[in-house]
Design an enzyme around this catalytic site. Structure first.
Site, PDB file in Angstrom:
ATOM      1  N   ASP A 468       9.644  63.291  80.447  1.00 19.79           N
ATOM      2  CA  ASP A 468      10.261  61.945  81.114  1.00 19.79           C
ATOM      3  C   ASP A 468      11.662  62.501  82.053  1.00 19.79           C
ATOM      4  O   ASP A 468      11.885  63.711  81.855  1.00 19.79           O
ATOM      5  CB  ASP A 468      11.166  61.114  79.932  1.00 19.79           C
ATOM      6  N   ASP A 789      10.983  58.211  75.122  1.00 14.12           N
ATOM      7  CA  ASP A 789      11.907  57.632  74.274  1.00 14.12           C
ATOM      8  C   ASP A 789      11.799  56.315  74.120  1.00 14.12           C
ATOM      9  O   ASP A 789      12.249  55.759  73.263  1.00 14.12           O
ATOM     10  CB  ASP A 789      13.440  58.038  75.097  1.00 14.12           C
ATOM     11  N   ASP A 793       6.443  54.437  74.974  1.00 15.17           N
ATOM     12  CA  ASP A 793       5.719  55.663  74.910  1.00 15.17           C
ATOM     13  C   ASP A 793       4.965  56.107  73.767  1.00 15.17           C
ATOM     14  O   ASP A 793       4.225  57.114  73.640  1.00 15.17           O
ATOM     15  CB  ASP A 793       6.920  56.932  75.044  1.00 15.17           C
TER      16      ASP A 793
END
Length: 1168
Positions: A468, A789, A793
């Site tokens: 990310d 997070d 996801d």
């Protein structure tokens, strides 16, 4: 969880409750039965019994707005009456149980039997012993004292067996203890937001009491049961309790029941806690599980015994893996998530980790070879003895001599067993465990909280990391640095006086009201530090912007408290925006909206000018704005957010559920550019990854220009290189065919060059990860690590080989799906994980290199020695001591080498690289040659060199000879110095490099040396040693030192010349999917599809079976028919086909239970 603990827990609560019933307006029982209802039933029940949720709050003496007063006596009383939010954990295995498990080892059992026979025979003195005929066979008369000491060998073997067992058990025990420590640490870190005395505070989950008002928001895992009292757009995933994968919408008037262990997928709100700990829905299930745990175990054992073909050591390993997985999983025992219990039980069904696959294969190969060698040794010894005694010397077999002959045969048998013991590397599993446990413990210090042991080693093979952007590569401290307000593009925070009052008021209201009220900016903890940002970081950035404009958001929020918000459209990955509707004093409505600028601007048809008046905003104005404002901001690496609003008339009231009409015709207030600076240590970490042969890819929801700018700053892409940066839409267009199906070939064209995937949805992330993993484009299968997070996801984290969840910013759902939690959310911790992973792999290789050299030498010496001199030069007890050095101590010493930066200088090993490389094979064989040459020299001409008596052809109970003691001592010295050689496996010259960084290693080498001195000088009969002179010792040590010199000689020979050397322990492509996984599926599903289904099943797997049991239990109570329960069972069975292997014994037991009424209650509670 023993029966006792829970029933005590209950009875205690029951007693307290009966005595305190009057203190509150409702008892624990009432609340518990209320929580068992669902949907409309519950609403009706609340209306009939209490009136409304407000009334329940009054009865529980709490305020829906202010929460509990939070005084200690009040909280204490609540805990006493309603129980604590804590589920008593399962009892750990006792040390004795672990000892018993260690004793199940086959080789040990054989040794014990041999030792006991040997003991028994030594005490059996038949009258015929003085017979001349037998004595001759013994090769000369023997000392009386020696005959007495015949028992020593048997006793010594037993003693060494006990040593091995205790060491193994102690290792398992400390491992379990470590996991429990980790467990409790994770539990303490689990916090939840509640309102107490009007203040919003975060408290540990275990502190929550009945009557608390808890704030729930997107991504939470609910820690207790409760009633929904106010909130917006709350959607819950209740699959862990019901098995239904659809999200359930909660509302005060239709379905207010919030259950522990379920996940909040969208929205936010407040709940009144009504049941905690053992009384919550999940707690009740845990209790049922716990009460039945014992019976279940018994059943399992029965099942195992019938299933005779399960190799005991294998099932032992599985139990341990299972236990490990169970322990490691932060199954917040203070909260639900029972689904996890099931998942864990199924843990070892997941593909074996690469290392385990290779090791299992290797161990089996070595074991087979050892078995053959030991059998041959015994046969040759027995044949030689019988031929020599009865054919050559023509002795008759006299009945009175039988015990003497039997004693010989037992001795041969023991020699055979010791060859086997030395050949079988039972230290392998130990080395792996020690190495992993040690790494996991140390990784805690490097901010990696490992939840699944094998993740740590898989990480060493990683070839790709999909990371990310926000929070991982960047600091996640958002600050607004540019803004476009009233037709002016400000490159820094504008002066408040330059903005018209109208615009300012709208702006402050839009930001203060249209953001989660849990998001705030608090004063810094230390003088001079930055203000603390709590809650959603993007919103914190916007609130910080309001403060920078010398305004304050608190008064606005107190004027419009959360209860007064009319409707909230919370942020989700589809909308990419958040909107809040409020009712103005004149009864009309106003909606504030904020979100990704290109999405919100498309919905704007007006924009505020410099005077704060709306003017028309046409598509071509928008295009110009994108070019002039948004793209320049994005190219500076800023995230652009657009803030807008819209007014609605009071009548007719708009149809709020029709989102497309509502989120349209907006008026843009401003566009801001939020900076999220790159973490200073990230570029260096990424450079290390690239040097280590790991490709870093950035997957983000941000605008492509922002993403590209950040990627350049991080060093993920370098200008002038050949790489791809795609947006989610474009990515999808390229990987799908005309019918819209994803094609692997198309993904293969893209992923090798893809470095940045922007504006991506969670599905895109999952598709990319799956595409890379399933790709056959490269000769090695890619091993992918993913960071995540958000709740969304989850699927990608599950699919990846290693999933990293963020410890600070991550939601509970993401942590639940991950393998490793980064406690500092920092990308550079991932690099540490890679280092540790590679280190584990290398440690195992070092250990193997050492272990196999000893194995080869010991087996050949015992074998040839036995064939030529009818007696192994290394005695059983000595072999066991060598085994102890090799296995237990060496695994400790070599498996605890700390990692070095040099590990990051090589490419990943990949899945089918053999465990034992050519270099290692060269080392093993090279050292074996040296050791064998010397030992045989000593064996056959040693007595002449040292002028001592020959130890060959000694009679049965003769005293130990110096000759054989020297051989044993030299052998051990060579192993000690070779242990230092084994520290390097890539053919490095300096084997002492960094040796003092590993105190364990030094201690063990010195300690072994000291014990060896004691054994030789004072070991006497049990160890078959006779004390040596100083000069003899010097020779032994000198020959040992020769190992180090010889090591240098071997390092000089180029490996490339030795083409004939085979590598060992490689996984072939075929074995990628372990057989158990193939058998597990009854229907034919292709692998990829199964992976997708597995994701869903993890949600379903849940408490299905337990739900059934509860129904069964309730059915018994009501005495109704069992058909319902059975029907439900069959539907569950079909749903969890993939989990069929999960625990067949218990499924059988359910149907048995239904057929035999007598066994009903225990069996029902006993479902596992």
């Amino acid at each position: 969880m023993g029966d006792m603990t829970n029933s005590d827990f209950y009875s205690k609560n029951q007693r307290n409750e009966s005595s305190h019933g009057g203190e509150f307006g409702c008892t624990m029982e009432e609340l518990r039965s209320l929580m068992e209802l669902r949907g409309t039933e519950a609403v009706v029940k609340i209306k009939e019994t209490y009136g409304d949720t407000e009334a329940i709050c009054r009865r529980l003496k709490t305020s829906p707005v202010e929460g509990l007063p939070g005084t200690a006596p009040d909280l204490e009383k609540r805990k006493q009456i309603f129980g604590q939010n804590f589920i008593p954990p399962k009892k750990p295995k006792t040390f004795l149980q672990l000892v018993w498990e260690a004793l199940q080892d086959v080789t040990l059992i054989i040794l014990e039997i041999a030792a006991i026979i040997s003991l028994g025979l030594s005490f059996y003195h038949p009258p015929g012993e003085s017979n001349e005929g037998c004595a001759a066979a013994q090769g000369g008369a023997e000392d009386e004292g020696e005959a007495e000491a015949g028992w020593i060998e048997g006793a010594a073997i037993l003693l060494s067996v006990i040593c091995v067992v205790l060491v193994t058990a102690f290792n398992d025990w400390s491992k379990e203890k470590q996991f429990r420590g980790l467990q409790s640490r994770i539990e303490q870190e689990q916090k939840f937001t509640v309102v107490r005395a009007g203040q919003v505070v975060q408290i540990p989950v275990a502190e929550i009491v009945v009557g608390d008002i808890a704030q729930v928001k997107y991504g939470d895992l609910l820690p207790a049961d409760g009633l929904f009292i106010q909130g917006n757009d709350l959607k819950i995933d209740e699959s862990s309790l019901t098995g239904e994968s659809d999200q359930v919408r909660k509302s005060v008037d239709k379905d207010p029941m919030l259950l522990s262990g379920t996940h909040v997928m969208e929205g936010s709100g407040r709940m009144l806690v009504t049941a905690v700990g053992v009384n919550s829905q999940t707690g009740i299930i845990f209790t049922l599980l716990g009460a039945g745990g014992e019976e279940e175990e018994k059943k399992d054992k029965k099942g195992k015994m019938q299933d005779g073909n399960v190799d005991s050591s294998q099932s032992k390993a599985k139990q341990q893996d299972g236990a490990a997985a169970m322990e490691m999983q932060p199954l917040k025992s203070a909260e639900g998530g029972d689904a996890d219990d099931k998942k864990k039980a199924n843990m070892h069904k997941k593909e074996k980790s690469v290392l385990q696959g290779k090791l299992t294969k290797l161990a089996v190969q070595i074991g087979k070879a050892g078995l053959v060698m030991s059998a041959v040794t015994v046969i040759i010894l027995v044949l030689y003895f019988t031929v020599d005694t009865f054919v050559v010397n023509k002795k008759p077999w006299l009945p009175e001599c039988t015990p003497v002959y039997v004693q010989y045969f037992v001795k041969f048998f023991i020699i055979g067993v010791t060859v086997l013991v030395v050949a079988v590397p039972e230290g392998l599993p130990l080395a792996v465990t020690i190495s992993l446990a040690y790494s996991v413990k140390k990784m805690m210090k490097d901010n990696n909280l490992v939840r699944h042991l094998d993740a740590c080693e898989t990480m060493g093979n990683a070839t790709a990391i999909c990371s990310d952007k926000t929070g991982t590569l960047t600091t996640n401290r958002m600050t607004v640095v540019q803004a476009y307000i009233g037709d002016v593009h400000y490159k820094e925070i504008p002066d408040p006086s330059s903005i018209s009052d109208k615009t300012m008021e709208l702006l402050v209201n839009a930001i203060a009201i249209n953001s989660a009220y849990t998001t705030k900016i608090l004063p810094p903890e230390k003088e001079g530090a930055l203000p603390r940002q709590v809650g959603n970081k993007t919103e914190c950035g916007l609130l910080g912007f309001v403060l920078d404009l010398k305004q304050d958001y608190e008064p606005v929020r107190s004027q419009v408290p959360e209860e007064k918000l009319y409707k909230v459209y919370t942020f989700n990955s589809v909308r990419k925006s958040m909107s809040t509707v409020i009712k103005l004093p004149d009864e009309s409505f106003r909606m504030y909206s904020k979100g990704a600028s290109e999405i919100v601007l498309k919905k704007c048809c007006k924009i505020l000018n410099g005077a704060g008046e709306p003017r028309v905003f046409r598509p071509r104005d928008r295009d110009e704005m994108v070019k002039k404002v948004i793209e320049p901001m994005a190219c500076d690496g800023l995230r652009t957010i657009c803030v807008a609003y819209r007014d609605f008339p009071s009548s007719p009231e708009p149809d709020w559920d029709n989102e497309n009409d509502i989120l349209n015709d907006l008026t843009c207030i401003c566009v801001v550019g939020i900076e999220d600076p790159v973490r200073p240590e990230v570029p260096e970490a990424i450079r290390k990854c690239q040097r280590a042969g790991i490709t870093v890819r950035m997957v983000t929801g941000d605008n492509i220009n922002t993403a590209r700018a950040i990627a350049i700053k991080c060093g993920i892409i370098h200008p002038g290189e050949d790489f791809l940066c795609l947006e989610g839409k474009e990515f999808n267009r390229r990987i799908r065919n005309e019918k819209g199906e994803i094609e692997q070939e198309r993904i293969d064209k893209i992923w090798p060059k893809l470095r940045v995937l922007a504006r991506s949805s969670p599905t895109d992330k999952h598709t990319l990860v799956k595409g890379i993993i399933d790709s056959t484009h490269t000769e090695q299968r890619q091993v992918v690590a993913v960071t995540g997070d958000g709740t969304n996801d989850g699927p990608a984290l599950k699919k990846a080989d290693v999933g990293f969840a963020m410890g600070i910013a991550g939601t509970d759902v993401a942590k639940e799906a991950s393998d490793i939690i980064l406690t500092d959310d920092n990308f550079s911790s991932i690099v540490k994980a890679v280092m540790w992973g590679r280190n584990v792999y290398d440690s195992i290789s070092k250990f193997l290199q050492f272990q196999l050299t000893v194995n080869v030498v010991a087996v050949i010496v015992a074998f040839t020695g036995a064939c030529i001199t009818q007696d192994s030069p290394l005695k059983a007890v000595q072999m066991l001591w060598v085994n102890l050095i090799m296995d237990t101590f060496a695994s400790l010493a070599l498996a605890t080498e700390p990692p070095t930066e040099t590990l990051l200088l090589r490419k990943p090993y990949g899945r089918n690289k053999p465990l034992i490389s050519r270099t290692m094979m060269k080392n093993i064989l090279g050292h074996a040659v040296y050791q064998l040459t010397l030992i045989f020299t000593l064996l056959f001409v040693g007595e002449k060199m040292f002028q001592i008596d020959s130890g060959r052809n000694a009679p049965l109970h003769s005293p130990p000879s110096e000759h054989y003691t020297i051989i044993f001592n030299t052998f051990v010295m060579m192993q000690l110095f070779n242990e230092i050689n084994a520290r390097k496996i890539h053919g490095e010259r300096n084997v002492f490099d960094g040796i003092f960084r590993n105190p364990i290693f030094c201690t063990i080498v010195l300690g072994t040396f000291a014990i060896q001195i004691v054994i030789v000088q004072f070991g006497g009969k049990p160890f078959s040693c006779s004390p040596l002179q100083l000069d003899q010792w010097m020779w032994c040590i000198f020959i040992g030192l020769g190992e180090l010199v010889w090591g240098q000689v071997i390092a000089t020979i180029p490996t490339s010349r030795l083409k004939f050397l085979k590598e060992a322990g490689r996984l072939t492509q075929k074995e990628e999917i372990p057989e158990e996984e193939l058998n597990e599926d009854v229907e034919e599903i292709d692998h990829a599809e199964r992976e997708l289904r597995r994701g869903q099943i993890l949600w379903f797997r849940g408490l299905n079976r337990i739900q059934t049991q509860i129904e069964v239990v309730n059915t018994f109570k009501s005495g109704a028919s069992f058909q319902g329960a059975l029907r439900r069972q069959s539907s569950v069975t079909s749903q969890s086909q993939d989990v069929a292997n999960l625990s067949s014994p218990s499924r059988v037991s359910l149907s048995n239970a239904l057929s035999s009424p007598t066994s009903l209650p225990p069996a029902a509670a006993g479902q596992g």
